[in-house]
Design a protein around this motif. Structure first.
Motif, short mmCIF file in Angstrom:
data_model
loop_
_atom_site.label_atom_id
_atom_site.label_comp_id
_atom_site.label_asym_id
_atom_site.label_seq_id
_atom_site.Cartn_x
_atom_site.Cartn_y
_atom_site.Cartn_z
N ALA A 102 -18.31 91.01 -95.56
CA ALA A 102 -18.90 90.63 -94.89
C ALA A 102 -17.35 89.56 -93.29
CB ALA A 102 -19.61 89.08 -95.39
N LEU A 103 -16.68 88.74 -94.61
CA LEU A 103 -15.27 88.34 -93.36
C LEU A 103 -14.50 89.53 -92.17
CD1 LEU A 103 -13.53 86.36 -96.38
CD2 LEU A 103 -15.48 85.74 -94.33
N ILE A 104 -14.44 90.14 -93.25
CA ILE A 104 -14.42 91.56 -91.90
C ILE A 104 -15.27 92.66 -91.13
CG2 ILE A 104 -13.75 94.39 -92.30
CD1 ILE A 104 -12.64 93.87 -95.51
N ASN A 105 -16.13 92.09 -91.68
CA ASN A 105 -17.71 92.17 -90.72
C ASN A 105 -17.39 90.83 -89.33
OD1 ASN A 105 -18.13 94.95 -91.19
ND2 ASN A 105 -20.88 94.14 -92.96
N ALA A 106 -17.48 90.15 -89.66
CA ALA A 106 -17.58 89.39 -88.86
C ALA A 106 -16.27 89.37 -87.43
CB ALA A 106 -17.06 88.07 -89.51
N SER B 284 -15.99 83.93 -85.78
CA SER B 284 -15.49 83.11 -85.96
C SER B 284 -16.23 82.79 -87.83
CB SER B 284 -14.78 81.82 -85.39
OG SER B 284 -14.85 80.83 -86.75
N VAL B 285 -15.88 82.20 -88.47
CA VAL B 285 -16.59 82.46 -89.88
C VAL B 285 -16.32 80.68 -90.17
CG1 VAL B 285 -16.70 84.48 -90.73
CG2 VAL B 285 -14.86 83.05 -91.72
N LEU B 286 -15.66 79.83 -89.48
CA LEU B 286 -14.93 78.63 -89.42
C LEU B 286 -16.27 77.98 -89.18
CD1 LEU B 286 -12.27 77.26 -89.15
CD2 LEU B 286 -12.71 76.89 -87.15
N GLY B 287 -15.86 76.87 -90.49
CA GLY B 287 -17.07 76.26 -90.36
C GLY B 287 -18.73 77.02 -91.03
N LYS C 289 -11.75 84.68 -103.25
CA LYS C 289 -11.30 82.72 -103.18
C LYS C 289 -9.59 82.37 -102.00
CE LYS C 289 -12.73 79.46 -106.34
NZ LYS C 289 -12.37 78.62 -107.96
N LYS C 290 -9.01 82.91 -101.89
CA LYS C 290 -7.81 82.70 -100.81
C LYS C 290 -8.42 82.97 -100.05
CE LYS C 290 -4.68 85.14 -103.93
NZ LYS C 290 -3.64 85.91 -104.20
N MET C 291 -9.30 84.38 -99.63
CA MET C 291 -10.09 84.41 -98.12
C MET C 291 -10.60 83.57 -97.44
SD MET C 291 -10.00 88.87 -98.95
CE MET C 291 -8.98 90.12 -98.71
N GLY D 10 -11.20 79.70 -93.25
CA GLY D 10 -11.82 78.91 -92.66
C GLY D 10 -13.57 77.86 -93.20
N VAL D 11 -14.30 78.84 -94.14
CA VAL D 11 -15.24 79.15 -94.67
C VAL D 11 -15.74 77.51 -95.37
CG1 VAL D 11 -17.06 79.53 -96.49
CG2 VAL D 11 -16.21 81.40 -94.28
#
Length: 189
Positions: free
Chosen positions: A87-91, A97-100, A128-130, A135-136
């Motif tokens: 999901a992070l990679i696709n964003a 941005s996934v910040l927040g 967890k580190k990712m 910034g999730v």
């Protein structure tokens, strides 16, 4: 209005994560993640092999099981990318941005009878580190009873600042029974 009539937003997004998980290609688990920001889905991901590569279903075998690697160890050997990672990679691929944002994770183990079993959906240390670095803001996962648990990702970072990450009380621990291992093998050729 009761939740029987209309699910909460958390259950709604988690339900979508469940549907995303159905695309997974892991022989042992089903996992799907949905990233939500400002009440909009901005990315999804499931447990599966990298794009354009053969997955465990296509190969007919789990390399980790072939090598007798216990669950929760040596993730670098696994063909699959975790749902949260995808999901992070696709964003990132979409330039979003996934910040927040909030990550919803549906995560279960495949069972010998063809069903699934809920586990505590906790991200592994890599995920967890990712999540911390991306910034999730919140992580929502299922518990063993199927209910949802909400975590403040910034709290994980604060805890790790005070204690070693190995002291983390919320650790992915997915030990498999012999029956569950045999169930996953039924998919192997």
């Amino acid at each position: 209005m009761s939740e029987d009539y209309r699910p909460s937003k958390s259950k709604y997004y988690w339900g979508i994560a469940k549907e995303v998980a159905s695309r997974g290609t892991c022989l042992s688990v089903l996992g799907g993640a949905v990233i939500v920001k400002d009440d909009q889905i901005i990315a999804t991901g499931y447990v599966g092999a990298p794009r354009g590569t053969m997955d465990c279903f296509q190969r007919g075998v789990c390399m980790r099981r072939q090598l007798n690697i216990p669950s929760g160890q040596r993730y670098e050997i696994c063909r699959s990318v975790h749902a949260e990672q995808n999901a992070l990679i696709n964003a990132a691929r979409a330039g979003v941005s996934v910040l927040g944002a909030t990550v919803y994770l549906y995560f279960v183990k495949r069972q010998p009878n063809g069903g699934v079993k809920f586990v505590n959906a906790q991200p592994c240390f890599m995920c967890k580190k990712m999540l911390i670095n991306s910034g999730v803001k919140f992580f929502v996962g299922n518990k063993e009873d199927g209910e949802l648990a909400v975590f403040d990702v910034e709290e994980w970072a604060r805890e790790w600042k005070e204690r070693d990450m190995l002291d983390d009380e919320y650790v992915y621990d997915n030990k498999y029974t012999k029956e569950e291992i045999d169930a996953a093998k039924k998919f192997e050729k």
